[in-house]
Each structure stands twice: as structure tokens, then as C-alpha cells.
Scaffold this motif. Structure first.
Motif, short mmCIF file in Angstrom:
data_model
loop_
_atom_site.label_atom_id
_atom_site.label_comp_id
_atom_site.label_asym_id
_atom_site.label_seq_id
_atom_site.Cartn_x
_atom_site.Cartn_y
_atom_site.Cartn_z
N GLY A 504 0.72 -1.31 -0.03
CA GLY A 504 -0.17 -0.25 -0.03
C GLY A 504 0.75 1.34 -0.01
N SER A 505 0.22 2.32 0.28
CA SER A 505 1.12 3.54 0.42
C SER A 505 0.68 4.16 1.84
CB SER A 505 0.23 4.71 -0.53
OG SER A 505 -0.97 5.04 -0.25
N ASP A 507 0.54 7.70 3.81
CA ASP A 507 0.50 9.35 3.81
C ASP A 507 1.24 9.79 4.94
OD1 ASP A 507 -0.09 12.02 4.41
OD2 ASP A 507 -2.11 12.04 3.74
N ARG A 521 -1.87 4.05 11.98
CA ARG A 521 -2.13 2.80 10.99
C ARG A 521 -3.23 3.50 9.94
NH1 ARG A 521 -2.54 -2.14 14.86
NH2 ARG A 521 -3.72 -3.04 13.13
N ASP A 522 -3.93 4.44 10.18
CA ASP A 522 -5.05 4.91 9.06
C ASP A 522 -4.40 5.58 8.16
OD1 ASP A 522 -7.08 4.13 10.84
OD2 ASP A 522 -7.85 5.77 11.40
N ALA A 523 -2.87 6.16 8.29
CA ALA A 523 -2.24 6.61 7.39
C ALA A 523 -1.96 5.86 5.97
CB ALA A 523 -1.11 7.38 7.69
N ILE A 524 -2.18 4.45 6.33
CA ILE A 524 -1.93 3.42 5.20
C ILE A 524 -2.84 3.05 4.40
CG2 ILE A 524 -1.22 1.00 4.86
CD1 ILE A 524 0.25 1.32 7.77
N GLY A 525 -2.76 3.29 3.05
CA GLY A 525 -3.76 3.26 1.95
C GLY A 525 -3.60 1.87 1.15
N ILE A 526 -4.65 0.94 1.31
CA ILE A 526 -4.54 -0.26 0.78
C ILE A 526 -5.49 -0.35 -0.47
CG2 ILE A 526 -3.90 -1.54 2.80
CD1 ILE A 526 -6.58 -2.31 3.41
N GLU A 529 -6.69 2.47 -2.48
CA GLU A 529 -6.28 3.67 -1.75
C GLU A 529 -4.90 3.83 -1.97
OE1 GLU A 529 -8.57 5.77 -0.91
OE2 GLU A 529 -10.26 4.18 -1.06
N SER A 530 -4.08 2.70 -2.28
CA SER A 530 -2.60 2.86 -2.53
C SER A 530 -2.38 3.94 -3.59
CB SER A 530 -2.04 1.33 -2.98
OG SER A 530 -2.43 1.16 -4.07
N ALA A 568 4.02 1.41 1.29
CA ALA A 568 3.97 0.60 2.64
C ALA A 568 4.29 -0.65 2.03
CB ALA A 568 2.55 0.62 3.24
N TYR B 20 -7.63 10.80 -1.89
CA TYR B 20 -6.15 11.36 -2.59
C TYR B 20 -6.41 11.90 -4.28
CZ TYR B 20 -4.30 7.95 0.74
OH TYR B 20 -4.07 7.31 1.77
N LYS B 21 -7.59 11.51 -4.77
CA LYS B 21 -7.86 11.85 -6.17
C LYS B 21 -9.20 11.79 -6.76
CE LYS B 21 -7.05 6.80 -7.58
NZ LYS B 21 -6.65 6.22 -6.21
N LEU B 107 -6.82 12.42 3.72
CA LEU B 107 -7.23 11.97 5.21
C LEU B 107 -7.63 13.35 5.99
CD1 LEU B 107 -4.73 9.00 5.37
CD2 LEU B 107 -7.28 8.73 4.88
N SER B 216 -3.94 2.66 -9.38
CA SER B 216 -3.29 2.52 -8.13
C SER B 216 -2.48 1.30 -8.21
CB SER B 216 -4.39 2.14 -6.77
OG SER B 216 -4.93 1.08 -7.20
N TYR B 217 -1.41 1.36 -7.49
CA TYR B 217 -0.31 0.36 -7.72
C TYR B 217 -0.81 -1.22 -7.06
CZ TYR B 217 2.19 2.40 -3.74
OH TYR B 217 2.37 3.28 -2.74
N ILE B 218 -1.64 -1.07 -6.15
CA ILE B 218 -2.36 -2.32 -5.60
C ILE B 218 -3.66 -2.57 -6.39
CG2 ILE B 218 -2.80 -3.84 -3.50
CD1 ILE B 218 0.26 -2.86 -3.45
N ILE B 616 -1.54 -2.67 9.18
CA ILE B 616 -2.52 -2.08 8.36
C ILE B 616 -3.54 -1.55 9.31
CG2 ILE B 616 -2.34 -3.50 6.24
CD1 ILE B 616 -4.19 -5.39 7.17
N PRO B 617 -4.63 -0.47 8.72
CA PRO B 617 -5.25 0.02 9.70
C PRO B 617 -6.45 -0.96 10.20
CG PRO B 617 -5.33 1.31 7.32
CD PRO B 617 -4.25 0.08 7.25
#
Lengths: 669, 669
Positions: A504-505, A507, A521-526, A529-530, A568, B20-21, B107, B216-218, B616-617
Motif C-alpha cells: 500500500g501507500s 500518507d 495506521r490509518d495513514a496506510i492506504g491499501i 487507496e494505494s 508501505a 487522494y484523487k 485523510l 493504484s499500484y495495488i 494495516i489500519p
């Protein structure tokens, strides 16, 4: 210098890696090395070691440890007669040797200090060869009624040479998830299409190889490099020997490397380039023969003088093949060359190499102006060489390292990169064999992909991977320029994995703004959301910006290394760590500190990140290797053989066949 | 049933995955779908959707959100004239539609509830095609001076068909580290040589494909399957449409799938087999067109009636191509067929399929005796089908699941495996097209590799992977038996990864005996201490025992699943968990429980193991997908095209080319 002089400096370790097993390749009480299931290259040298075990105690205790001195070995080709080893190979019989070793049967035994003791009787035979392809069996008879049978296969070698030169690129520890991540940070994707690609993506042939050890499914770099360069797997930590149970770490049964074979059969030029110490496992695996990869003094000695014969194996015969005095030896690791307490008899190996006609260089300026006629030793830093990321993006971090290869505690600020070293090495090799038609063989290793993955410093690891890719790209261009591309087999592979992947990514701005660890951990985009790679856009740009720009590292490298939205990623295996997914701008990341409770997370590493518990024993300060098959990319003559899925040992057979090293007549070699 | 009736059951979600977009494939204010960088298969249908955005507020605010109704699109082939879209494609102009959507820019905006609002003007054109290979550009002019250009490439199709049939095996979420781990637990290695291999290891051709989404890359499985089956990537969660910003999740611009194209161009038989719900993302991606993969009612409707045309896109024209009523549809997911609150108008879809001539079956006994002449719907469980490990090794765990496909709360104890379903599907497809020469196309998905990896239930995941491999092996044998092997392209690949790898072994006995959590970690053996696989020896045997035995699961599966020395493996991405590396014998592992603080580790899962913090979140109850390229294995006619490294969309082009679906004349098709 006699080997026996050197061996006093060698710390003999008692049968390493034996937790859970008596001797990895010998589940019965009679051991044949090379063991059952071994494949041989026609005409390549190997030693035979026989051991008969008599366990004194433990679950395998046998006749109170009474030694059997009357064991025999006969060897049989196909259905032919089984002839005594001395007759089959026309060699003198070995004298008998005996010793005792001990091991722990499991972790409970280790904790209790209850070692199992084994008495051993042994014989050894030096430098044999099997010339004729086919199946062989070796029968060891011992303890009156027992028998161990080893099935050996001598593979049919290619009838003629296809490639004049060969270059083997090793991305140490490099897996497909890492290559994918490196592509993502260095190459711009617009609407799902990469606008440029890795050089590896564009190689003609793709394969996979299985990296497992002979006696464990996870390998280290010594054993895996041995497999790639000799066609023989061994035990973790060993270089081009089968691991026996004796104390001496230089007397284990050897087998010939592709470099030794290339020199002996062809007489071409040979070079080694690495970003690690030149005595590190992967470069050492081209030449050295020892159970202990850490024996750096012995390995330097081998580079200079060859693998001495007077090393036990119950034999006074010399190991008759060697890649001593390579034409090029470039990398780090000055501490093994400088005179000091670890140097045998205080030897200054720079002087010793110079005395043998070597040009000795220590920085990129000298490298660029180097005399192409001479054998060249280039040692560019005290330990491993500095990383691409620091050399190109964070050069301030190079200061104060006191890593000059001269050992004078100044900083090695003028280090070449892998590309600089590789291109110059090609020029020297090419120049030294130019008109002979003998060609050259070369190893070029991006070693710190592995070392930075161990440090969980993913940014530096991917920087090293991109430098390797850049080196392959430049090598192809350079070979084309000098007219050797069509004569040169290029193979790119790894020796093992690390269980890394991106998921993921992050922020990083949002993560830094949160105080609650779970909220961070909410900052992680999966998944969706990556988003897109923040590394391929200009500073301050959105990842969605489609403009293609080039950063200070040049094309095929990230435009920026510290975007707001980082990737991430992580490992299955790591010590206790803090993780904030931000580039470390001051040099290699330091994830752990030592404590009474083993290694624990370094509170000053990634302070804005989260804590993650370790998943490996807490005496480990770094990540560890993983199981995954690794990719093989190839081009040039003989390259088509590298397609498909195969064992790591096959890489050796394919390279040797491309070079025609088993071809029946010298003319076709 | 009219589509508009169904659509009331559809929960319209507001522009998913837009954190993000604004809109993933549209970084400018003018959007063309298909977007820039799209590749087309000659003659395949696609919709065009145009959107002009006028952001009311936020960082992109433009003219107070004033709508532009005067935008134009012209299309140009090569250097030719740019003709208005209506002229270029000879279609009527679209009516203009307008709407408003909102999204969060990051976010922080999400936390503050500060949405950015965008006004939209839009047109749409249904079911166009580009027949001639070459470069095209589409020019959207809007907001007076702005222009968005999309570069489109129509690839040159193969001039003739090579394969009569094609079977695409998808190992959902299957990466090379998983294949390597499956080999390690199911195949015995002696002295570094595997004594047997995976079928995948032995396929003729090897490739890698890049799985990333368009924006997105994932990726998720919907988008990635769309790419594999249509040659068009899209946004995570979407099936065979580009995601526009309108509310309706069925009105997004479509593109034709390989199944639709195969039916339309060839008229051959077509089948879907999966271990997931048949409406799950991967099987749905053969036929459905929707932004929301979760719209199971709409997907069942599509399987029965085709993708209706009356779905907005400012068009009343029907989508003219369809894979409605596949000859075979096998899997789980009865809840989408049974009448109930989620079924449109209370429809009983079993009855609706029967009315269209389908044979309806619900267990393996019925499957084994099935009539090969008829279209067949086989729904074998309420949700996803049970896993190989439970069906073969722990059958007690199948009881009490109340998962009968009849919806009567009995247990589905007589479920077929992937192999049973696949072999029978081949027989039905073969029988239904036998003498026509039209051939057949089939998807066979090992879906629960992914689902068990999400659950971090590595044992079940590897069991599913081994079942897939066993299915491929049996398929090859069966095709040979019926004389179709040489006519059939076989492709095996995955849709994305999970960041899993194995890094050592665990002495589960030692781990259980320790109480200190850090001391428990000492049970993990790394490098040489990983030893050999405990899964390939008989119960109670040492991993070093070289005897080859077969377990109750048959050859090519582990001999035992709960050896003392298990593998230590893991993920980069996971919620808070406990990990003890022991097989869960009572069904799928339950790693987490819900709490006020999000998901936390389930204290009853792996009670003898250690705790590991989530990465992860904490609203995620499972592992997530990863970035890595995945492997492609292929054999049969057209298989050689699958070598090398390429984008996921290329899998579609290679399959379509092997089947000759773009061949110029019907004769060569």
C-alpha cells in the motif's frame, strides 16, 4: 606462506548448523561426499570424503561409539562392476583418520546442555573427475552389515561452445517483489501503462530457480552462490565444499567452480566485481573452498595463491585447479587486506598483490584512468561499499564514516558505483584476452540489495537494485559498442530471497500528525487507496500528475525519495522494529538497539511511525532470508537455456555449457 | 425483467476509492474513457464516456463550478483528419447529462468532513469498435481553452487461430513465494534435489505479469481479472468498465470480455468453474460490467440475461455482446440464487436458470453422473466452497456449517473439489461443441488461495494451491485422453499477490513449552537451522528421513500437516494477530476479534504462539493484497507468447490471438 601457517588464524567451529541434525547430508551412519543425488559436470574435479559415524550416546547411540575402521567404498558406472574406489579412479588409498564431534539433537537438548557425541572414522580422495556422462552409484559398506548408496549423475555436456564471454550479474537477495517495487518507484505509470521499463523486464529469456540448501530449505549466500557457480549445493555458510564433521574448516571435500574450470579448460580472463567486501560470500564463491564463509584471511589468501592442497582430507595432494590471481578484483573490504591482528603473519595483502604484478587502486578517479593492460585490484572502502542512495542523493551522509580503504580513518568519498566498476572491468578483461579468442568470465554483484534488506532499509535496497539494473543496461550498451554483445552470455539472477513485498501507500504527513499508534495506521492506504507512485513525480506534485520528469539520480531512478505518499512495504521476518516508511537520510537505517532482553526496537528510528513486534529470535538484529524461488533473466548465446523453472545448480550447468567447458575436444571449447 | 427494475436493489456508492484523487484516470478536468494509453483489440466493442469536471471548491476549484455543456470530441487515425466522434464512428450524438459528485482530497479532509464538490457534464457512446490496427488520438476540448488527448493503440491481431480451445487457470492471489512454499511442503527434497515437482514447474512456458491497477499500484481481484480477460485495466472494485463519476454503478463505460468476444466471433462453448461464489470478482469478470463487484444480484442477472443496455450511459442502445447463459457455471454462492430479500423481486434464480434449459446440480454425486448434453449450473455451497484441507484431512470441521446450497441450513458435505468440477466441465464443453470445431473457452479458478491468505491461514491457502496444481496436472492428462491436448491453450496465472514468504522453521513442541514470549521466538530456526520440510515425512519421522511416503491426501500433497517442525512464514501486511505456525484443524483460522479499538488479535487463535502488531489500519480484519508481479505458466498452441515480462492486459491479447479472435476472415478464426 604455507597453509598450515595460516590455519592457526582460523577459528575452528564445531559442526555448525547442526541443531536438529547430526550431519545434514548424512541421515544414515555412513556418509559419502559428494552425497546421493549429486549431479556432476563431465571432467570437473571433486574430492571424495567418507565418514563412518559411531554415536556414543543420544537417540542414535550405536555399539557404545565403537569405531569401524574397516569400511569400503566401491563405485559402479551404470550396471557395470562395482570397483573399489582406488581402482575405479586409479588413485592410492587414503590413510584413515579418526575424530569425535558433538551436536544437539534439538532445542531442549541445547537448553539442557545434553550434547550427543559421535566418533568418526574417515578417508578422503583428492581431485577426482568423472569424464563420461551417465549414472553412477557409490556403495559405502560399514558397521559389518550397513550400506549407504549414493546415486550420481554425470550430465551430458553441450558438444560445443556458444558464448565466448559470460557475465553473471547477481542481485544478492533480489526477489520479484523487490524488482516490482523498484519498477514502481523508478518508472512512471500512466493509466496502467509503464512509460519505461527495467532492463531486467526487457531481457530475452526468463526463468526461475529454486534456492534451497542441500540440508535446509532456507539458504545463505555462501551455499547458494556455491550452487550457482559449481552445480553443487551445500550447507548454509559453506563455500564450494561439502560440509564434513571434522574440525578444520578448510579440509572439507571440494568441487571445482566455473571460474576454475573456465581458467583450466580455456585459459581466458576472469574478473570479480562486487559492492560488498571482495571476500564476502558471493565473490568468494567463485574461488574459495571452505566450510566457513567468515574465514576472510583464508579467502584473500586463496585469491592470491589458490586453494592450497595441504589441508587435510587425509591427503597431501594439492587441489589442482584454481582461479588465483583474477584479472580483476573490485569491491570493498580493505580490512582483509590491511596488515593487522587478523592478517596472517601481519601480511600487507596490497603489497603481496602488487608483488604479483597487480595494479592497486582505491578510488573512482584512479579507476577511470586505470591501465587496461594489467591485472587490477580495486579496493574502494574499508567494509562494504557505500550505497547508491547516499552517493547520489544524500552525500552528506558519507562523511565521518572513516572507511578509507587505506585504513587511515579518512572517509572514502570517491567510491565508484557498480556501473563504473563493471564497465571498467569489462575493458580490462577484454584487453587482457583480446586477440586470444579465449574470452572472459565475470561476476558482477549488487551485494547491498541483500545487506540493505537485512537492515530493513527498503529505500537503500531498492536504490541498489536500480543501480544493478542500470549497470546491466549500461553493460549491454557497452558490449554492443565494443562489438562483443553477440559473443557474450548475460545472466542476471539472485541467490535467495527476503520476504519483502509492498502492500500500500503511506500518507507520511497524516501519520506524523497522529499521536495514537492505532490512528497512525490509518495513514496506510491499501488496494485502490494505494494510489499511484509518489516517487515518479516532482517534489510537491500529486502522484496523479502525468508529467514525466527526471530526478537528480538520472533516468530510471526515482524523481524523489521522500514523497508525501511513500510505499508501505515490509517483511515477514524482522526483529522488533519501529516503522514509519520514510527514507533514512543519514545513512543505513538502524532499526534495533541491544538490551538485556535481546535486540529491541531503536526508539530513535522512524520516530513518527508505529511499533511492530519481531517475528524471529531476538538475538537477530536484522531481517533474514526467505524461501521464494528467484527470477533469472538472460540474453546472448546460450541464453535460451535459462527459460523455465529449475534448480539453482542448473545455472552452473547452463553457463558452463554456453561456454563449452565440457565439450569433448579442445577445438570446440 | 427490465434492468431498471433491478437497479433499485443496487446500493449506489458515491465514487469509491477516491481518497487522494478526484477520479483516478482523469488528472485533468476533461475525462475521456477509454483513457490515454489504452490498447484495443481490433474489432472488440467498447463504450466511450466523456466527462467535463467543474470543481466547486477545493484545490482545483474552477469558475465556481460552472458547467461546460459545449465540449467536443474528435478522433484521429494516425496523421489523418480529426473527425467529430459522431462522424468518425458513424453514430448519433449523445444527449448531454449532468450531475454532481464529491470526494475527499486527503485523510485530513476526510477527518474534517471537508468534501470537494465537482459538477459534471457528460456524454456517452455505446458499443463502438476500432477495426484497423494503428495509433489513434482522441481530442476532448472543453472549458473554452482546455484539451485532453487520449492516445489509443489498436494492436495488430494474429492473422489466424492457433488454438481451438483455451483454459485459463487463475490461482487467485498466488505468488511465486507461495508456489515455492507449496512445493516445499508437498514434494520431498533429498540432498537439495526435489524428487517430484509441481505441475506448474513443468509447464512449457514461463512469464511474469504486472498486476497494478489503472490508478493504484495495488489491485483487487475485480480490476485485475478485468485486465486479464479484456485487455483493459480499471479501478479496484470495477468489472469490465472504466469507472466514471456518476452514481449508477451499472452505467459506466464497458468493454468486451474474451468470453463475449469468443462467443460473438466463434460461437463456441464457454464455461466458468470456481471455488468461490460464482458471482465473485474473478468469475464475474468473464461476463459482468459494473463498477461495484459486490452487486451480486446484478451479476447473477447478467449470467442469465446478459448485460442489459438500458443502463444510462446517456444511451438507450443495448450492449450488443454477451456471455449470457454459459454452458457451465460451477462454484459456490447459493445466496445469490436463492429467493430472499436481496434477490430482485424475490426471484428464485435456480428456477430461472432451469427455465432456460439448465440442468441444476448441488453436490459431487450429481456432478459425477451429470448429463453432458445440457447447459449446467452447479452451485455446491451457500458461500465459498469448503477448502481442500478440510475436505481431505479434517472432514469433521465441515459439520455444522449450515452451508447447503439449498438454503435449508443443512451441511454441504458432498462438495466436489476444483479438480472434479474442472474435469467434468471439460466434458460438458467438449460434448456441447464436439463436432462443430468451434472449440471452447473455460475459466477454472482456485479462489481460496486468496481467501485463505486473507485469513492468514497459510496451511489452507497452500492446500488450495496444491489442489489447483493437482487440477492442472489432471486436466493435462484428461485432455490428452480425449485427444484435445494439442488443440488447447493452457494458461495458469494469478491476479495479484499477498506479501507472503517462508523464512524458517518452528519447533512447535519447543515453542509450546516456553512461557516467555521472547523465549518462544527461539523456537524459530532460520537459515541452516530451518532444516528440511517436516511435511514430507511420515508422522513422528525426522525431516532428515529420506524415505518417500504418500499421505492420506494422495501424492503431490503433504504427508502430514502438523509435523513438529512446521514452516515459519508470514505476511508484510496483517491485522494484530497471534502466530504459532500450527495448522488450524477446525476450519478456517479466525485471527481477530472486534473491539472498541478496531480489530484486535483473537486470544483463542494460536494460543501457544506469539503476538504480532498489525501493519494495516485496524478496521481491516484480514491481510491485504501486494504489489509483486505474478508468474504465468503456459503450454499448448499459442503458449510461447506467454514468455517474458509483460503487463496483465497482455494476457488477454495473447489468449485472444491464440484463439484467432481478431483474425481478418471468419475462415481463419
Amino acid at each position: 606462506m604455507k597453509w598450515s601457517t595460516l590455519s592457526i588464524f582460523v577459528a575452528a567451529s564445531v559442526v555448525s548448523a547442526q541443531t536438529y541434525k547430526r550431519l545434514g547430508t548424512c541421515p544414515s551412519l555412513g556418509c559419502i561426499f559428494p552425497p546421493d543425488q549429486t549431479d556432476f559436470y563431465a571432467g570437473a574435479y571433486f574430492d571424495i570424503r567418507l565418514e563412518v559415524h559411531s554415536p556414543v550416546n543420544g537417540t542414535e547411540a550405536f555399539k557404545n561409539g565403537e569405531i569401524d575402521k574397516d569400511f569400503t567404498l566401491c563405485v559402479q558406472k551404470g550396471d557395470g562392476p562395482c570397483e573399489d574406489v582406488t581402482k575405479f579412479f586409479t588413485v592410492e588409498d587414503s590413510k584413515l583418520d579418526t575424530w569425535t564431534f558433538s551436536y544437539y539433537e534439538d532445542l531442549f537438548a541445547r537448553d539442557a546442555g545434553s550434547a550427543s557425541v559421535v566418533n568418526v572414522a574417515s578417508k578422503g580422495y583428492r581431485a577426482l573427475a568423472l569424464d563420461e556422462p551417465g549414472m553412477y552409484t557409490a556403495h559405502l559398506k560399514y558397521h559389518q552389515t550397513m550400506e549407504t548408496v549414493a546415486h550420481w549423475l554425470v550430465r551430458e555436456p553441450a558438444p560445443e561452445r556458444k558464448a565466448k564471454n559470460a557475465i553473471i550479474f547477481i542481485g544478492d537477495g533480489m526477489t520479484q517483489p523487490m524488482i516490482t517495487a523498484a519498477r514502481m518507484i523508478a518508472h512512471k505509470s500512466i493509466n496502467g501503462r509503464y512509460q519505461s521499463l527495467m532492463q531486467m523486464d526487457q531481457m530475452e529469456h526468463l526463468g526461475h530457480q529454486m534456492t534451497h540448501s542441500i540440508d535446509s530449505y532456507i539458504t545463505d549466500s555462501a551455499n547458494s552462490a556455491s550452487a550457482l557457480f559449481t552445480g553443487h549445493k551445500t550447507t548454509s555458510g559453506a563455500l564450494n565444499v561439502y560440509v564434513d564433521s571434522s574440525r578444520d574448516s578448510f579440509d572439507d571435500p571440494k568441487y571445482e567452480t566455473v571460474a576454475e574450470l573456465f581458467r583450466r579448460k580455456r585459459g581466458g580472463a576472469f574478473g570479480i566485481v562486487t559492492t560488498a567486501d571482495v571476500v564476502d560470500a558471493t565473490p568468494a564463491a567463485m574461488c574459495a573452498h571452505t566450510r566457513e564463509r567468515g574465514e576472510s584471511a583464508g579467502i584473500v589468501y586463496t585469491f592470491l595463491n589458490g586453494a592450497s592442497g595441504d589441508m587435510g582430507l587425509n591427503s597431501t595432494l594439492a587441489w589442482p585447479t584454481s582461479c588465483e590471481q583474477p584479472d580483476v578484483l573490485f569491491g570493498g573490504g580493505a580490512q582483509a587486506f590491511l596488515p593487522g591482528p587478523e592478517s596472517p603473519n601481519g601480511t600487507d595483502f596490497y603489497q603481496a598483490f602488487a608483488k604479483e604484478g597487480y595494479n592497486i587502486i582505491h578510488n573512482n578517479t584512479q579507476l577511470q584512468g586505470v591501465d587496461l593492460e594489467k591485472k587490477t585490484l580495486g579496493i574502494f572502502s574499508k567494509g562494504i561499499m557505500s550505497q547508491w542512495l547516499d552517493r547520489h542523493i544524500y552525500p552528506e551522509s558519507l562523511k565521518g564514516r572513516k572507511n578509507s580503504p587505506l585504513g587511515d580513518d579518512s572517509d572514502a568519498l570517491d567510491q565508484p558505483g557498480l556501473k563504473d566498476m563493471t564497465l571498467k572491468a569489462i575493458d580490462i578483461l577484454q584487453n587482457r584476452q583480446k586477440d586470444s579468442g579465449k574470452g572472459w568470465l565475470m561476476l558482477s554483484e549488487g551485494a547491498s540489495i541483500d545487506k540493505m534488506m537485512h537492515a530493513l532499509d527498503y529505500d537503500r535496497a531498492l536504490g541498489e537494485l536500480l543501480e544493478l539494473d542500470d549497470t546491466i543496461r549500461a553493460t549491454i550498451a557497452h558490449l554492443k559498442e565494443i562489438g562483443e554483445l553477440d559473443n557474450t552470455l548475460i545472466v542476471v539472477t539472485a541467490d535467495h530471497g527476503h520476504g519483502f513485498d509492498v502492500y500500500g501507500s503511506v500518507d507520511t504527513k497524516y501519520m506524523a500528525a497522529q499521536t495514537d499508534p492505532r490512528k497512525k495506521r490509518d495513514a496506510i492506504g491499501i488496494y485502490g487507496e494505494s494510489g499511484l507512485s509518489g516517487y515518479t513525480v516532482a517534489k510537491g506534485s500529486s502522484p496523479n500528475n502525468n508529467t514525466i520528469v527526471v530526478g537528480s539520480g538520472g533516468p530510471n531512478f526515482p524523481v524523489q525519495w521522500d514523497p508525501r505518499y511513500t510505499f508501505a512495504g515490509g517483511m515477514a521476518a524482522h526483529p522488533d522494529i519501529r516503522e514509519g516508511w520514510q527514507v533514512n537520510k543519514t545513512g543505513i537505517r538502524k532499526t534495533v538497539v541491544s538490551s538485556d532482553d535481546g535486540y529491541v526496537a531503536n526508539p530513535n528510528d522512524q520516530p513518527e511511525g508505529i511499533e511492530i513486534d519481531g517475528t524471529i529470535p531476538d538475538e537477530n538484529s536484522s531481517g533474514v532470508h526467505s524461501l521464494t524461488d528467484v527470477s533469472v533473466f538472460a540474453s546472448g548465446p546460450g541464453g535460451e537455456a535459462f527459460r523455465g523453472v529449475y534448480n539453482s545448480i542448473d545455472v552452473f550447468f547452463k553457463v558452463a555449457d554456453a561456454l563449452g567447458l565440457g565439450a569433448p575436444s579442445p577445438e570446440s571449447q
